[in-house]
Scaffold this active site. Sequence first.
Site, PDB file in Angstrom:
ATOM      1  N   GLU A 101       3.381   2.362  -9.821  1.00 31.07           N
ATOM      2  CA  GLU A 101       4.109   1.845  -8.649  1.00 31.07           C
ATOM      3  C   GLU A 101       5.599   1.746  -8.970  1.00 31.07           C
ATOM      4  O   GLU A 101       5.972   1.415 -10.089  1.00 31.07           O
ATOM      5  CB  GLU A 101       3.553   0.447  -8.309  1.00 31.07           C
ATOM      6  N   ASP A 103       9.044  -0.005  -7.112  1.00 33.11           N
ATOM      7  CA  ASP A 103       9.373  -0.924  -6.013  1.00 33.11           C
ATOM      8  C   ASP A 103      10.853  -1.155  -5.777  1.00 33.11           C
ATOM      9  O   ASP A 103      11.591  -1.422  -6.725  1.00 33.11           O
ATOM     10  CB  ASP A 103       8.851  -2.338  -6.342  1.00 33.11           C
ATOM     11  N   GLU A 105      12.336  -4.154  -3.595  1.00 27.64           N
ATOM     12  CA  GLU A 105      11.985  -5.332  -2.799  1.00 27.64           C
ATOM     13  C   GLU A 105      13.247  -6.134  -2.543  1.00 27.64           C
ATOM     14  O   GLU A 105      13.938  -6.508  -3.490  1.00 27.64           O
ATOM     15  CB  GLU A 105      10.967  -6.212  -3.536  1.00 27.64           C
TER      16      GLU A 105
END
Length: 299
Positions: A101, A103, A105
């Site tokens: 993953e 990310d 954010e």
Amino acid sequence: MRASGLLRLGLLVLALAVAAAVGSHDFRRDFDVVWGEGNARFRDGGRQVELSLDERTGARLQSKERYLFGRFDLEIKLVPGESAGTITSFYICTGGARHDEVDFEFLGNASGEPYLLHTNIFSDGKGEREQQFVLWFDPTTDFHTYSILWNPHNIILYIDGTPIRVFRNNAARGVPFPARKPVHVFASIWDAEDWATQGGRVKTDWASAPFVAAYRRYNVSSSACVWDEGEGRARCPAAAGGGRRRRRQAAWMEQKMDWWSWMTLSWVRMNYMVYDYCDDRRRFPHGSPPECVIPIGRS
Ligand SMILES: *[C@@H]1O[C@H](CO)[C@@H](O)[C@H](O)[C@H]1NC(C)=O
Ligand SMILES: *[C@@H]1O[C@H](CO)[C@@H](O)[C@H](O)[C@H]1NC(C)=O
């Protein structure tokens, strides 16, 4: 007659070009709303999407296709004004056990206080690779381009073309690198008032709901390898101008950090990075994780 024929041909070419341009950005065509159905609003024929968070629910989009390597660009305009407790995100993820993953954010804040960009990279199920940044612009007044470049050499995160983070392929040195499992692309907004803002001290102000973030210009038509579910392998677009005989790889598939990129990255790190797991002695008292101590310039 020839002139009018040419004109008609010209108009046809123009119409096709417009159709192609319009067709290349369509969230409705490229994504499923997998959470918070009523809170994803498609605008402008699918070219833009607004995800909103209210007391009932947030929302999440998931790409219909899966990809194994790609350059994923997305323009986002974050929740303006009061946004404490909210997280707006853009990420790629394999899902499943031992997932990979990457990310972006964006942690919201009390009105007038700056957003915090929280990034993380998981490989083979292991994350704990947080880096946080403040931004050099107000991300709520305009759209800005956030990019994840992922090829066999490295993962590079960019903001408006400026590299802010690199994770090189150090698999040969024992650091797992995502290279085998296809990812979905995700965009979402949700409530994380228990930790997102100032360590959880500032809670979500529901009187200011709904919190709305806007996304546009998702376009991976020539910049990602689409996973063929039937054949179990990815199809990569060839480089433009590669010719029929020699299928060259697209430039993004080869992209690495050059001298200028390293200079720009160090400017970002010096001025805008507020947390780096590599420097967190309290978390890693016995020494930084291996990828942190491999010198820059080697990979
Ligand atoms: C989508 O991306 C491709 C390749 O990067 C580009 O040629 C095309 O013009 C883009 N479409 C739009 C509408 O930006
Ligand atoms: C919110 O604003 C405060 C004060 O400026 C800052 O310390 C913090 O990093 C900001 N972001 C978050 C997510 O708390």
